[in-house]
Scaffold this active site. Structure first.
Site, PDB file in Angstrom:
ATOM      1  N   HIS A 170     -18.683  20.479 -33.214  1.00  0.00           N
ATOM      2  CA  HIS A 170     -18.015  20.720 -34.507  1.00  0.00           C
ATOM      3  C   HIS A 170     -17.805  19.440 -35.321  1.00  0.00           C
ATOM      4  O   HIS A 170     -17.631  18.351 -34.774  1.00  0.00           O
ATOM      5  CB  HIS A 170     -16.656  21.380 -34.249  1.00  0.00           C
ATOM      6  CG  HIS A 170     -15.735  20.488 -33.464  1.00  0.00           C
ATOM      7  ND1 HIS A 170     -14.853  19.625 -34.059  1.00  0.00           N
ATOM      8  CD2 HIS A 170     -15.601  20.313 -32.126  1.00  0.00           C
ATOM      9  CE1 HIS A 170     -14.201  18.952 -33.130  1.00  0.00           C
ATOM     10  NE2 HIS A 170     -14.633  19.360 -31.951  1.00  0.00           N
TER      11      HIS A 170
ATOM     12  N   HIS B 217     -33.092  11.587 -36.023  1.00  0.00           N
ATOM     13  CA  HIS B 217     -33.782  12.340 -34.971  1.00  0.00           C
ATOM     14  C   HIS B 217     -32.873  12.400 -33.742  1.00  0.00           C
ATOM     15  O   HIS B 217     -32.560  11.367 -33.144  1.00  0.00           O
ATOM     16  CB  HIS B 217     -35.116  11.665 -34.629  1.00  0.00           C
ATOM     17  CG  HIS B 217     -35.903  12.363 -33.567  1.00  0.00           C
ATOM     18  ND1 HIS B 217     -37.181  11.975 -33.227  1.00  0.00           N
ATOM     19  CD2 HIS B 217     -35.623  13.421 -32.766  1.00  0.00           C
ATOM     20  CE1 HIS B 217     -37.631  12.765 -32.256  1.00  0.00           C
ATOM     21  NE2 HIS B 217     -36.702  13.646 -31.960  1.00  0.00           N
TER      22      HIS B 217
HETATM   23  C1  COA Z   1     -34.211   2.011 -26.064  1.00  0.00           C
HETATM   24  C2  COA Z   1     -35.677   1.918 -26.315  1.00  0.00           C
HETATM   25  C3  COA Z   1     -35.995   2.359 -27.763  1.00  0.00           C
HETATM   26  C4  COA Z   1     -36.044   0.451 -26.130  1.00  0.00           C
HETATM   27  O1  COA Z   1     -37.412   0.291 -26.258  1.00  0.00           O
HETATM   28  P1  COA Z   1     -37.996  -1.221 -26.315  1.00  0.00           P
HETATM   29  O2  COA Z   1     -37.424  -1.934 -27.501  1.00  0.00           O
HETATM   30  O3  COA Z   1     -39.492  -1.100 -26.242  1.00  0.00           O
HETATM   31  O4  COA Z   1     -37.363  -1.916 -25.050  1.00  0.00           O
HETATM   32  P2  COA Z   1     -38.086  -2.367 -23.680  1.00  0.00           P
HETATM   33  O5  COA Z   1     -38.842  -1.248 -23.057  1.00  0.00           O
HETATM   34  O6  COA Z   1     -38.820  -3.648 -23.985  1.00  0.00           O
HETATM   35  O7  COA Z   1     -36.832  -2.699 -22.755  1.00  0.00           O
HETATM   36  C5  COA Z   1     -35.993  -3.810 -22.979  1.00  0.00           C
HETATM   37  C6  COA Z   1     -34.917  -3.810 -21.889  1.00  0.00           C
HETATM   38  O8  COA Z   1     -34.061  -2.689 -22.077  1.00  0.00           O
HETATM   39  C7  COA Z   1     -34.061  -1.838 -20.927  1.00  0.00           C
HETATM   40  N1  COA Z   1     -34.069  -0.446 -21.408  1.00  0.00           N
HETATM   41  C8  COA Z   1     -34.959   0.133 -22.269  1.00  0.00           C
HETATM   42  N2  COA Z   1     -34.635   1.408 -22.489  1.00  0.00           N
HETATM   43  C9  COA Z   1     -33.531   1.646 -21.764  1.00  0.00           C
HETATM   44  C10 COA Z   1     -32.726   2.797 -21.594  1.00  0.00           C
HETATM   45  N3  COA Z   1     -33.005   3.935 -22.239  1.00  0.00           N
HETATM   46  N4  COA Z   1     -31.632   2.700 -20.793  1.00  0.00           N
HETATM   47  C11 COA Z   1     -31.340   1.548 -20.138  1.00  0.00           C
HETATM   48  N5  COA Z   1     -32.076   0.411 -20.275  1.00  0.00           N
HETATM   49  C12 COA Z   1     -33.155   0.471 -21.068  1.00  0.00           C
HETATM   50  C13 COA Z   1     -35.357  -2.185 -20.187  1.00  0.00           C
HETATM   51  O9  COA Z   1     -35.266  -1.893 -18.835  1.00  0.00           O
HETATM   52  C14 COA Z   1     -35.469  -3.655 -20.498  1.00  0.00           C
HETATM   53  O10 COA Z   1     -34.588  -4.349 -19.643  1.00  0.00           O
HETATM   54  P3  COA Z   1     -34.999  -5.787 -18.999  1.00  0.00           P
HETATM   55  O11 COA Z   1     -35.199  -6.704 -20.170  1.00  0.00           O
HETATM   56  O12 COA Z   1     -33.830  -6.128 -18.152  1.00  0.00           O
HETATM   57  O13 COA Z   1     -36.264  -5.547 -18.249  1.00  0.00           O
HETATM   58  C15 COA Z   1     -36.509   2.852 -25.370  1.00  0.00           C
HETATM   59  O14 COA Z   1     -36.574   2.321 -24.052  1.00  0.00           O
HETATM   60  C16 COA Z   1     -35.944   4.251 -25.277  1.00  0.00           C
HETATM   61  O15 COA Z   1     -35.040   4.584 -24.497  1.00  0.00           O
HETATM   62  N6  COA Z   1     -36.513   5.140 -26.134  1.00  0.00           N
HETATM   63  C17 COA Z   1     -36.129   6.536 -26.201  1.00  0.00           C
HETATM   64  C18 COA Z   1     -37.397   7.363 -26.279  1.00  0.00           C
HETATM   65  C19 COA Z   1     -37.099   8.845 -26.396  1.00  0.00           C
HETATM   66  O16 COA Z   1     -36.033   9.322 -26.067  1.00  0.00           O
HETATM   67  N7  COA Z   1     -38.055   9.572 -26.927  1.00  0.00           N
HETATM   68  C20 COA Z   1     -37.881  10.988 -27.160  1.00  0.00           C
HETATM   69  C21 COA Z   1     -38.889  11.466 -28.175  1.00  0.00           C
HETATM   70  S1  COA Z   1     -38.734  13.169 -28.502  1.00  0.00           S
END
Ligand code: COA
Length: 213
Positions: free
Chosen positions: A133, A142
């Protein structure tokens, strides 16, 4: 004669958009995408009929942007201002009658949106997400599959809440901020940030200029 409807974008997100339209009994005329490798193929039996320039030549009045990336969706909405954007709500979604869902937004299967929430324009409320709510969800946001928002959450323009993330009651998430998959937001998160983890902490800041359209 029924007005023809164009869908912009021929990727994976478009497949779910089209499944939602079909479930609602809405007929989509064609899909348009600037990737020539996609031309001539089909998604759920609907042809990818050409580029966005081809689409403009076919004098559509109604359209929908089926692109998951928030910045790209905003750019496309700004480019094609003359279209009447349609809104999709899957028949299995629960949307309380008091909820406003802005034009061009999509609400996918099994999502739930509770009373007095406002969803902006060109938003995605993805599969099974719940928005409780009194939330205010900005344009071009998104909310990924399986996200849970408690009541009174404010999400600014262009926010991306990753799959399975959640936000507790009344927290604010600033514009163009991303919360990573599975993150749990228990404090306000400023604009142009990427926050991850339980509880969610800021991983990095975004360049504001990259988000300006
Ligand atoms: C958060 C996010 C955007 C970061 O992406 P990024 O900028 O490419 O980051 P990286 O993959 O380089 O990760 C950087 C650090 O963050 C950490 N990290 C990334 N995503 C994380 C998450 N969701 N939770 C916890 N830690 C995360 C990685 O382990 C890494 O840690 P390290 O430096 O200690 O190794 C991505 O990981 C994510 O969660 N995207 C969501 C995708 C999604 O839900 N899609 C649905 C589509 S319908």
């Amino acid at each position: 004669m029924k007005e023809r409807i164009a869908v912009i974008g021929g990727g994976g997100h478009a497949k779910v958009v089209l499944a939602t339209a079909i479930a609602m009994g809405i007929v989509i005329d064609g899909i348009y995408d600037d990737d020539p490798d996609k031309w001539g193929s089909e998604i759920l039996g609907i042809p990818i009929a050409g580029s966005l320039i081809d689409m403009e030549k076919r004098s559509y009045i109604k359209a929908l942007i089926a692109v998951g990336d928030n910045v790209t969706r905003k750019k496309l909405a700004c480019r094609f201002v003359h279209y009447e954007w349609i809104t999709l709500i899957h028949p299995s979604a629960f949307v309380h009658p008091s909820v406003i869902v802005g034009k061009g937004s999509v609400v996918f299967a099994n999502a739930a949106i509770q009373p007095d929430t406002h969803i902006g324009e060109h938003c995605i409320i993805n599969t099974g997400a719940t928005v409780d709510h009194d939330c205010v969800i900005g344009d071009f946001t998104h909310i990924a599959p399986g996200v849970n928002l408690a009541g009174g959450v404010l999400a600014g323009e262009g926010v991306f809440l990753g799959i399975g993330s959640s936000v507790i009651l009344g927290k604010n998430i600033g514009k163009w901020t991303t919360v990573g998959a599975g993150g749990v937001v228990i404090r306000d998160i400023p604009s142009y940030s990427v926050a991850v983890g339980v509880p969610a902490r800021i991983l990095k800041r975004r360049n504001e200029k990259e988000q300006q359209i």
